[in-house]
Scaffold this motif. Structure first.
Motif, mmCIF file in Angstrom:
data_model
loop_
_atom_site.group_PDB
_atom_site.id
_atom_site.type_symbol
_atom_site.label_atom_id
_atom_site.label_comp_id
_atom_site.label_asym_id
_atom_site.label_seq_id
_atom_site.Cartn_x
_atom_site.Cartn_y
_atom_site.Cartn_z
ATOM 1 N N UNK A 1 33.847 73.099 -23.133
ATOM 2 C CA UNK A 1 32.427 73.296 -22.815
ATOM 3 C C UNK A 1 32.018 74.744 -23.040
ATOM 4 N N UNK A 2 32.882 75.684 -22.679
ATOM 5 C CA UNK A 2 32.600 77.099 -22.938
ATOM 6 C C UNK A 2 32.487 77.342 -24.437
ATOM 7 N N UNK A 3 33.392 76.751 -25.215
ATOM 8 C CA UNK A 3 33.322 76.872 -26.678
ATOM 9 C C UNK A 3 31.986 76.356 -27.206
ATOM 10 N N UNK A 4 31.569 75.177 -26.726
ATOM 11 C CA UNK A 4 30.335 74.566 -27.217
ATOM 12 C C UNK A 4 29.107 75.401 -26.861
ATOM 13 N N UNK A 5 29.130 76.024 -25.692
ATOM 14 C CA UNK A 5 28.018 76.897 -25.310
ATOM 15 C C UNK A 5 28.015 78.155 -26.180
ATOM 16 N N UNK A 6 29.189 78.731 -26.406
ATOM 17 C CA UNK A 6 29.269 79.950 -27.205
ATOM 18 C C UNK A 6 28.808 79.703 -28.649
ATOM 19 N N UNK A 7 29.105 78.525 -29.186
ATOM 20 C CA UNK A 7 28.654 78.190 -30.536
ATOM 21 C C UNK A 7 27.131 78.266 -30.644
ATOM 22 N N UNK A 8 26.449 78.000 -29.541
ATOM 23 C CA UNK A 8 24.987 78.021 -29.507
ATOM 24 C C UNK A 8 24.442 79.330 -28.934
ATOM 25 N N UNK A 9 25.337 80.271 -28.666
ATOM 26 C CA UNK A 9 24.976 81.568 -28.088
ATOM 27 C C UNK A 9 24.232 81.389 -26.764
ATOM 28 N N UNK A 10 24.701 80.415 -25.989
ATOM 29 C CA UNK A 10 24.127 80.154 -24.668
ATOM 30 C C UNK A 10 25.108 80.619 -23.592
ATOM 31 N N UNK A 11 24.668 81.441 -22.654
ATOM 32 C CA UNK A 11 25.551 81.861 -21.565
ATOM 33 C C UNK A 11 25.979 80.665 -20.714
ATOM 34 N N UNK A 12 27.197 80.748 -20.187
ATOM 35 C CA UNK A 12 27.685 79.712 -19.282
ATOM 36 C C UNK A 12 28.309 80.396 -18.074
ATOM 37 N N UNK A 13 27.894 79.978 -16.895
ATOM 38 C CA UNK A 13 28.383 80.527 -15.642
ATOM 39 C C UNK A 13 29.532 79.646 -15.151
ATOM 40 N N UNK A 14 30.722 80.204 -15.068
ATOM 41 C CA UNK A 14 31.899 79.463 -14.630
ATOM 42 C C UNK A 14 32.172 79.806 -13.171
ATOM 43 N N UNK A 15 32.230 78.760 -12.347
ATOM 44 C CA UNK A 15 32.427 78.921 -10.901
ATOM 45 C C UNK A 15 33.840 78.448 -10.541
ATOM 46 N N UNK A 16 34.819 79.371 -10.494
ATOM 47 C CA UNK A 16 36.210 78.959 -10.302
ATOM 48 C C UNK A 16 36.670 79.035 -8.845
ATOM 49 N N UNK A 17 37.521 78.087 -8.476
ATOM 50 C CA UNK A 17 38.150 78.086 -7.154
ATOM 51 C C UNK A 17 39.595 77.618 -7.279
ATOM 52 N N UNK A 18 40.481 78.227 -6.522
ATOM 53 C CA UNK A 18 41.785 77.644 -6.245
ATOM 54 C C UNK A 18 41.611 76.840 -4.963
ATOM 55 N N UNK A 19 42.037 75.590 -4.973
ATOM 56 C CA UNK A 19 41.788 74.751 -3.806
ATOM 57 C C UNK A 19 42.993 73.871 -3.500
ATOM 58 N N UNK A 20 42.958 73.266 -2.330
ATOM 59 C CA UNK A 20 43.995 72.338 -1.887
ATOM 60 C C UNK A 20 43.341 71.188 -1.149
ATOM 61 N N UNK A 21 43.993 70.036 -1.208
ATOM 62 C CA UNK A 21 43.506 68.890 -0.423
ATOM 63 C C UNK A 21 44.259 68.855 0.899
ATOM 64 N N UNK A 22 43.528 68.949 1.987
ATOM 65 C CA UNK A 22 44.112 68.932 3.322
ATOM 66 C C UNK A 22 43.404 67.884 4.163
ATOM 67 N N UNK A 23 44.198 66.966 4.713
ATOM 68 C CA UNK A 23 43.651 65.887 5.547
ATOM 69 C C UNK A 23 42.508 65.169 4.835
ATOM 70 N N UNK A 24 42.705 64.955 3.540
ATOM 71 C CA UNK A 24 41.741 64.193 2.751
ATOM 72 C C UNK A 24 40.535 64.977 2.279
ATOM 73 N N UNK A 25 40.465 66.268 2.572
ATOM 74 C CA UNK A 25 39.311 67.067 2.169
ATOM 75 C C UNK A 25 39.748 68.222 1.280
ATOM 76 N N UNK A 26 38.860 68.591 0.345
ATOM 77 C CA UNK A 26 39.128 69.710 -0.533
ATOM 78 C C UNK A 26 38.753 71.000 0.188
ATOM 79 N N UNK A 27 39.705 71.920 0.254
ATOM 80 C CA UNK A 27 39.465 73.212 0.894
ATOM 81 C C UNK A 27 39.600 74.309 -0.156
ATOM 82 N N UNK A 28 38.601 75.167 -0.254
ATOM 83 C CA UNK A 28 38.660 76.292 -1.174
ATOM 84 C C UNK A 28 39.420 77.438 -0.521
#
Length: 295
Positions: A165-192
């Motif tokens: 997706x980043x490649x496809x945006x760059x091909x069109x010279x469109x900025x892309x905001x990437x929101x990264x998290x390391x996370x874990x699933x605890x007791x059935x819920x995603x925790x960042x």
């Protein structure tokens, strides 16, 4: 398009004249992502509903009333210093039809497949805007969520899809905001994991995605200990915006955390949603104005 359209009027227009969306997009007055050498970004986020995340605080359906959400968004967008909005296609198209996106930065949300609370929540497939959709509508940027669980082999699929997706945006010279998290699933819920080490790793991973980072921006949270942010943000030279996130009952303390991080050299602005659209005291304008003042 009339700013007086309510939900019923929008539904009638959509039913009878679906082409009105493309027409409104073609007419929209655009602006640069950043204005001037000292430009800073203040963006209101409203892409939560498309992932089934409708809750704010104790109210699990706070964002479920589309008319109310649109009213709050229009008020927020009308405040001085607010540059634009981040949302899914349906919300952005409502705002287009209401004429609320003139001279605003419009950021389309790209992957909303990881539904909140679902067994497949970390399978963040690209079910929203594609790069070609953003180009066709004349929108200004895209945003993708990148959640990585070291114990979930499926995270590799998410990484691969995000890179392309980043490649496809760059091909069109469109900025892309990437929101990264390391996370874990605890007791059935995603925790960042907002520890300094985890946020540092997430920034390093996001910065290295795809065949080019020329059009990549980072959208990062404030760490558990805000004093760690200077060292964490030294991980990358990519421009970044802060993720507002949920701020709980202590709004002033959250604003103070943002204030310090916004002074860091690679941080170019703030993207905040529920904390400003649904403040504890109900005063949207005041919450937005306070956030703008931090910039």
């Amino acid at each position: 398009m009339s700013a007086d359209l309510g939900p019923a009027g929008l539904a009638r227009l959509r039913a009878r004249h679906p082409e009105a969306v493309a027409e409104a997009a073609a007419r929209r007055v655009r602006r640069p992502l950043l204005r001037g050498d000292g430009g800073r970004l203040m963006v209101i986020a409203a892409d939560h509903p498309a992932r089934g995340a409708l809750g704010v605080g104790a109210n699990g359906l706070a964002m479920a009333d589309r008319g109310d959400l649109l009213d709050r968004l229009r008020l927020a967008l009308s405040r001085p210093g607010v540059d634009g909005v981040l949302a899914s296609a349906d919300v952005l198209e409502d705002l287009l039809l209401l004429g609320a996106l003139e001279d605003k930065v419009v950021i389309g949300s790209m992957n909303r497949g990881g539904l909140a609370g679902a067994a497949f929540e970390l399978d963040d497939r690209f079910t929203g805007h594609r790069a070609q959709d953003l180009e066709r509508l004349g929108f200004d940027a895209g945003k993708l969520l990148l959640r990585i669980d070291y114990e979930d082999a499926g995270s590799l699929d998410t990484l691969h899809a995000a890179a392309r997706a980043v490649d496809e945006m760059a091909e069109r010279q469109l900025p892309v905001f990437v929101e990264p998290f390391i996370c874990q699933r605890r007791e059935g819920r995603i925790r960042h994991d907002l520890s300094a080490g985890a946020v540092t790793r997430s920034i390093a991973i996001a910065s290295g995605l795809a065949g080019t980072s020329a059009y990549t921006w980072l959208k990062v949270p404030v760490t558990e200990n805000p004093d760690d942010m200077a060292e964490v943000m030294a991980t990358s030279t990519l421009p970044a915006v802060l993720l507002g996130g949920d701020i709980g009952d202590d709004q002033d303390a959250a604003f103070e955390k943002w204030r310090g991080a916004l002074r860091l050299p690679t941080v170019q602005g703030l993207v905040a949603g529920r904390s400003l659209l649904y403040p504890a005291d109900g005063d949207v304008a005041a919450a937005v104005d306070t956030a703008v003042g931090l910039l």
